[in-house]
Design an enzyme around this catalytic site. Structure first.
Site, PDB file in Angstrom:
ATOM      1  N   ASP A   1      -2.923  11.600  -2.435  1.00  0.00           N
ATOM      2  CA  ASP A   1      -2.971  13.045  -2.651  1.00  0.00           C
ATOM      3  C   ASP A   1      -3.450  13.304  -4.080  1.00  0.00           C
ATOM      4  O   ASP A   1      -2.846  12.811  -5.038  1.00  0.00           O
ATOM      5  CB  ASP A   1      -1.571  13.637  -2.450  1.00  0.00           C
ATOM      6  CG  ASP A   1      -1.583  15.154  -2.379  1.00  0.00           C
ATOM      7  OD1 ASP A   1      -2.449  15.781  -3.030  1.00  0.00           O
ATOM      8  OD2 ASP A   1      -0.719  15.717  -1.686  1.00  0.00           O
TER       9      ASP A   1
ATOM     10  N   GLU B   1     -11.336   6.963   4.981  1.00  0.00           N
ATOM     11  CA  GLU B   1     -12.553   6.426   4.388  1.00  0.00           C
ATOM     12  C   GLU B   1     -13.710   6.434   5.376  1.00  0.00           C
ATOM     13  O   GLU B   1     -14.847   6.778   5.018  1.00  0.00           O
ATOM     14  CB  GLU B   1     -12.262   5.011   3.898  1.00  0.00           C
ATOM     15  CG  GLU B   1     -13.349   4.368   3.081  1.00  0.00           C
ATOM     16  CD  GLU B   1     -12.880   3.054   2.479  1.00  0.00           C
ATOM     17  OE1 GLU B   1     -13.703   2.391   1.833  1.00  0.00           O
ATOM     18  OE2 GLU B   1     -11.690   2.705   2.655  1.00  0.00           O
TER      19      GLU B   1
ATOM     20  N   LYS C   1      -3.811  20.768  -8.888  1.00  0.00           N
ATOM     21  CA  LYS C   1      -3.337  21.690  -9.925  1.00  0.00           C
ATOM     22  C   LYS C   1      -2.761  20.913 -11.105  1.00  0.00           C
ATOM     23  O   LYS C   1      -1.996  19.963 -10.919  1.00  0.00           O
ATOM     24  CB  LYS C   1      -2.285  22.634  -9.350  1.00  0.00           C
ATOM     25  CG  LYS C   1      -2.846  23.585  -8.298  1.00  0.00           C
ATOM     26  CD  LYS C   1      -1.790  24.532  -7.776  1.00  0.00           C
ATOM     27  CE  LYS C   1      -2.376  25.476  -6.725  1.00  0.00           C
ATOM     28  NZ  LYS C   1      -1.360  26.399  -6.165  1.00  0.00           N
TER      29      LYS C   1
ATOM     30  N   GLU D   1       4.811   4.850   3.765  1.00  0.00           N
ATOM     31  CA  GLU D   1       4.340   6.176   4.165  1.00  0.00           C
ATOM     32  C   GLU D   1       5.518   7.137   4.169  1.00  0.00           C
ATOM     33  O   GLU D   1       6.616   6.782   4.581  1.00  0.00           O
ATOM     34  CB  GLU D   1       3.685   6.111   5.548  1.00  0.00           C
ATOM     35  CG  GLU D   1       3.247   7.436   6.129  1.00  0.00           C
ATOM     36  CD  GLU D   1       2.331   8.218   5.198  1.00  0.00           C
ATOM     37  OE1 GLU D   1       2.597   9.412   4.978  1.00  0.00           O
ATOM     38  OE2 GLU D   1       1.354   7.626   4.691  1.00  0.00           O
TER      39      GLU D   1
ATOM     40  N   GLU E   1       0.865  -1.179   0.000  1.00  0.00           N
ATOM     41  CA  GLU E   1       0.000   0.000   0.000  1.00  0.00           C
ATOM     42  C   GLU E   1       0.897   1.222   0.000  1.00  0.00           C
ATOM     43  O   GLU E   1       1.702   1.411   0.914  1.00  0.00           O
ATOM     44  CB  GLU E   1      -0.921   0.030   1.220  1.00  0.00           C
ATOM     45  CG  GLU E   1      -1.869   1.231   1.196  1.00  0.00           C
ATOM     46  CD  GLU E   1      -2.746   1.348   2.436  1.00  0.00           C
ATOM     47  OE1 GLU E   1      -3.659   2.201   2.418  1.00  0.00           O
ATOM     48  OE2 GLU E   1      -2.506   0.612   3.417  1.00  0.00           O
TER      49      GLU E   1
ATOM     50  N   GLU F   1      -8.619   5.011   7.650  1.00  0.00           N
ATOM     51  CA  GLU F   1      -9.130   5.974   8.624  1.00  0.00           C
ATOM     52  C   GLU F   1      -9.834   7.146   7.929  1.00  0.00           C
ATOM     53  O   GLU F   1     -10.869   7.640   8.399  1.00  0.00           O
ATOM     54  CB  GLU F   1      -8.016   6.482   9.545  1.00  0.00           C
ATOM     55  CG  GLU F   1      -6.848   7.151   8.859  1.00  0.00           C
ATOM     56  CD  GLU F   1      -5.756   6.157   8.439  1.00  0.00           C
ATOM     57  OE1 GLU F   1      -4.692   6.621   8.015  1.00  0.00           O
ATOM     58  OE2 GLU F   1      -5.988   4.932   8.495  1.00  0.00           O
TER      59      GLU F   1
END
Length: 208
Positions: A115, A191, A119, A68, A43, A189
């Site tokens: 994310d 979601e 833009k 992460e 993930e 979390e």
């Protein structure tokens, strides 16, 4: 997203037995880290770890790796991982380095609430841009399988186009995951919060 600093975060990371601090040393050798040849699912952008921890508990014969970027987030995941959960490892790294950490050994990628980089000039930073899809080519073992969940419709539409243009075939799709006929949905979390607010969760599975 504003990140709160976590007290003693370095101490927590130093003591974590499930945190891999030198992931590039294991490129092509992650089966040795786990001590078996079970499939590896990753993930990218795991947040505080709810999704991948629950998956590791549910599927003990699959090896999971949560990635992460931010220290202050990954320590929250570290604090949640049970000591006896041997099929889960965590890595703090930038996704841009993904092909420096894995080589032809990943079976599935999860991209949950990434994310959206709204833009247009930042669209190449999206985890389903052609830049990242090229990197993923090098890390998959056999079939290339990507799961995505997001509450951002623009990112979802972009991903559908980007993935199909790159040769991925759509295996599954939902424009409102939690009001569809899916059972036993493992959530992140973010979601949970989005569903409580009534936000649509967009979901896809693609394969190449």
């Amino acid at each position: 997203m504003r990140l709160r600093n976590v007290k003693n975060k370095q101490e927590i990371m130093d003591k974590a037995t499930n945190l891999i601090t030198n992931p590039k040393d294991y490129i092509g050798k992650w089966n040795e880290v786990f001590g078996n040849n079970n499939p590896i699912y990753i993930e990218i952008g795991m947040g505080k770890g709810d999704f991948i921890i629950e998956n590791a508990k549910t599927y003990p014969n699959i090896n999971f790796i949560g990635i992460e970027k931010f220290d202050s987030v990954i320590v929250r995941a570290i604090e949640k991982v049970p000591e006896d959960l041997n099929n889960l490892k965590l890595i703090r790294m930038d996704a841009k380095e993904i092909d420096e950490v894995f080589k032809e050994e990943v079976e599935r990628i999860f991209l949950n609430f990434s994310d959206p980089w709204p833009k247009k000039r930042h669209h190449d930073r999206r985890l389903t841009s052609h830049i990242f899809l090229k990197k993923y080519d090098n890390i998959f073992r056999n079939d290339k399988v990507i799961y995505q969940k997001t509450d951002n419709r623009d990112l979802f539409e972009y991903s559908l186009i980007s993935l199909s243009t790159y040769g991925y075939k759509l295996e599954d799709i939902s424009l409102d995951l939690h009001n569809s006929n899916y059972e036993n949905i493992i959530t992140t979390e973010y979601e949970k919060r989005f569903v409580e607010k009534g936000n649509n969760i967009y979901y896809l599975v693609v394969k190449k």
